[in-house]
Design an enzyme around this catalytic site. Sequence first.
Site, PDB file in Angstrom:
ATOM      1  CD  GLU A  49      -2.775   0.908   2.565  1.00 28.73           C
ATOM      2  OE1 GLU A  49      -2.739  -0.112   3.296  1.00 28.73           O
ATOM      3  OE2 GLU A  49      -3.394   1.922   2.889  1.00 28.73           O
ATOM      4  CG  ASP A  60      -3.640   8.826   7.769  1.00 29.40           C
ATOM      5  OD1 ASP A  60      -3.597   7.607   8.010  1.00 29.40           O
ATOM      6  OD2 ASP A  60      -3.933   9.298   6.666  1.00 29.40           O
ATOM      7  CE1 TYR A 175      -7.653  -0.439   6.576  1.00 29.22           C
ATOM      8  CE2 TYR A 175      -6.364  -0.188   4.572  1.00 29.22           C
ATOM      9  CZ  TYR A 175      -6.494  -0.056   5.951  1.00 29.22           C
ATOM     10  OH  TYR A 175      -5.451   0.467   6.680  1.00 29.22           O
TER      11      TYR A 175
END
Lengths: 271, 407
Positions: A49, A60, A175
């Site tokens: 990734e 994040d 995911y």
Amino acid sequence: MSRIQARFSALRKEGRGALIPYLQAYDPDYETSLALLKAMPKAGADAIEIGVPFSDPSADGPTIQAAALRGLKAGATLAGVLKMVEDFRTTDQETPIILMGYLNPIDSYGPERFCVDAAKAGVDGIIVVDMPREEADLLDTYAKREGLDIITLVAPTTTGERLRYVLDGASGFVYYVSITGITGTSSASREQLEEALPRLRQATDLPVAIGFGITTPEQAKTASRIGDAAIVASALIKTMASTLTAEGHATGSTVSSVIKQLEQLAAAVRS
Amino acid sequence: MTKLSSLPNSLRSGPDDRGRFGIFGGHFVAETLMPLVLELEEAYRAAKADPEFRKELDYYYRDYVGRPSPLWFAQRLTEELGGAKVYFKREELNHTGSHKLNNVMGQILVARRMGKKRIVAETGAGQHGVATATVCALFGLKCTIYMGATDVERQKPNVFRMNLLGAEVKPVTAGAGTLKDAMNEAMRDWVANVEDTYFLVGTVAGPHPYPEMVRDFQSIIGTEVKEQIMGLEGRYPDAIVAAIGGGSNAMGIFHPFLDDEKVKLIGVEAAGLGLDSGKTAASISRGRPGVLHGNRTYLLQDKNGQIEEAHSISAGLDYPGIGPEHSWLNDIGRAEYVSVTDQEALDAFQVCTRTEGIIPALECAHGLAHVMKIAPKMEKDQIIVLNLSGRGDKDIFTVARHLGVEL
């Protein structure tokens, strides 16, 4: 068959889950991250990734945010990241590459042009953090036409009814964002994963990759067995960052220390 | 009012069922947040349809916020400018000193209906932070405010106020340490604490339904202006002027007038050191459409789609984006967006203080600076309403520094 499909079906025969390491493109510079990328498959990466640096990565944590800012400082652009994938493909035609990033750089590049260029460069899948299913029509058509998988994110907050909605038409893999939080902070327990996965399996036949908060070889092993793949990001970036000079430049141990850690993770996934 | 908004061709009927105003708006958030955003949308719909909710909100508006706020004829300023009659909508007289409490009061009642126990918010100048900390004190809810480290430094009195009110102020050092970074940090907190936490957005931006919800709560400003100006002048104003960062005070005063075509609506962005200086916050004048913080809107960004830092003398205006409804109003030409520099705002700040005895927030000084440009060119029987959205106590340190005075 797409590279992603091919890799997961090969691993199924092998009877193990995948290890998917993450690297931030251009962190700390183009050459180092390309060297790291090229070394990853041999160290045990089943797919990779690649993070596309963005100025405001609001989902994040501090580790990935710092990596993104280093990447931007080193001149990262979406076009540059695609060039990196192209360079990688000169030596590796098998390892699936998944780009992960935020929508604005893609939007700015042009969604259609992006899908065409990404497929041409050798990208297999795309994860757009701030593009939920509701907004995915922006990329869907072009991605499908170019044979790119738009990887669907599922979170612990995704309800049963919503699960069916977000997985409708999903491809590549799913995911599973295993915690409600930002990257590199807390970790999901084995019990939490064991509880969550059957719900997902009922809703999809696609492989499930588990990410967010996977740090140790033990956690990677657990996640790759309960799911079909373990994604490790912040832990590898932390290691990389610890080798940099005070000015943020790569040193002799930058690539090797990340690769060593990756080998340990890969060994655990294979044990 | 109801009649107009029920017309399919009303400009007031947005957003559409995808949360969009034309191409702007939407809900661009991580999947983790998506169910929360949908839950909020549902909770807000239910509240909006519940007469008890409106009754409760009206009670707090009247007895706690201090509404209606007066519409003041600025006679000395009008005489000095020598043109159109200038009125001030006195939002700075609200409890906590700005229009921010209108929205915060509405959202806190929604949060309570949703059973949330903890509130997170972002703030630039601190006006939204103080308003949020205030209602959290009022209702006994835990409160965390994210504020850029730069802003913590330049807005110390508001930080102290928030602390007194029992809120935890978390300085954000990422990026330039301003509002954009505080917004990122607040979103991270929200993602990590979705179970019990409500994200109280301070402007008409963010994922749907925030732009709509904040606009609805702020629309009380324009609704009151309609009634007040009819009482005072027997007609609607010729122009309405309001400063724009995210754009909540402007949307609040614009929205009830959207279908009244003869009323010119003018949003004033912060040009900072100048539109072409690279140090600006004028998202519409110098930005282009993109996606940030949950919505598609005009953004200051480089050619690769990386977000640029905004600059303004006013901590409340230095956001690189703008509410999506403004972006749409700009594109369809219903509102006009202009800009004013730091220096022009500073000058207007002083004129207002001298002529009207009102110290305005630097935000509204931007609006006033534009009024000072257009009023002299207008006829004496024409009317401009300026939304005086906040008081300037918080800005006296910044102004003093620019005037070379040490406090």
